[in-house]
Design an enzyme around this catalytic site. Sequence first.
Site: not given
Length: 344
Positions: A147-149, A151
């Site tokens: 996921g973005c967060y 990462t």
Amino acid sequence: MKAAIIGTTGYGGGELIRILSHHPEFTIHSIHTTRDEKPVSEEYPHLTGIFDKVLTKIDTEKIVQEADVVFLATPSKASGKLAGAFLNKDIKVIDLSGDLRLKSPATYKKWYQHDPVDQSLLEKAVYGLSEWNKDQIREASFIANPGCYPTAVLLGLAPLLTRKMVDPRSIIIDAKSGVSGAGRSASIGTLYAELNENFKIYKVNEHQHIPEIEQQLSLWNDEELRITFSTHLIPVTRGIMATMYVELKEEWTTDRLIDLYKKVYSGHPFVRVRKKGVFPAIKEVKGSNFCDIGLHADERTGRLTIVSVIDNLMKGAAGQAVQNANIMFGLDEKAGLEMVPLYP
């Protein structure tokens, strides 16, 4: 090599088109949707005259026969079902949703509020944190793209947790994201009038990325841990800033920590560690696959502040997915991803 993209009308799918259109090794063989068949340039007018391939219905058997890799840029729940259709087939799969990330079906059901995929698929999926799981990614046929967060957070914390340098109970993460992280579907919370000149916290202690972060940190820590993780929406289109606070077990200076981070991430082209006194901003990574990290150790309190920034659609989604594809196929991991950040 031929790539298929499923879910091309979302922001992640649009970024995959942007990256793969210029990739030296991959060509976009087909793009797929559950909506009406039409040229993708009608969905994304900026692609007019550049990429006018027609969106077609999803035919998994045809995709397996014709493509070498399929990117699933579809929402959670939908992605899991699609991924199952490619199980034990001669094709590599990179899933950008959260459906393959959590190894515990019960945990997935609790945080995502729907049924998990089959356990055999979870066991086959490799967590695609490119800088830290490269050996596993090389041998994988299924990738759970982070996921973005997670990462931004994991790249910021990894050098410490893998060396057991912090009190794991002390980890506090304060994260902010641009509105594109919410996807392309309309909702009241992302309307211009609601978000412009505003700054708000959301999903307090309930964000679905919490168990994903805890799962990986617990693996590095060799025992289960819990984090405090707060997410905020800011009135920008792209970007994530994760500011993390940890208590160090021993006294470290900022200079020593920066040297450690630079050593750890040497040879990893997409992680840039800033010099002492310089902290990254989200605009400095916009449109790129970079994760930039800044550090400051407060000798007065014994706490370390870590600032990690990424473009949520690139390193937090499509960029990392292509980086993983490069690794899976034995290519230079920078292939197709050496774009300079957009500035200002």
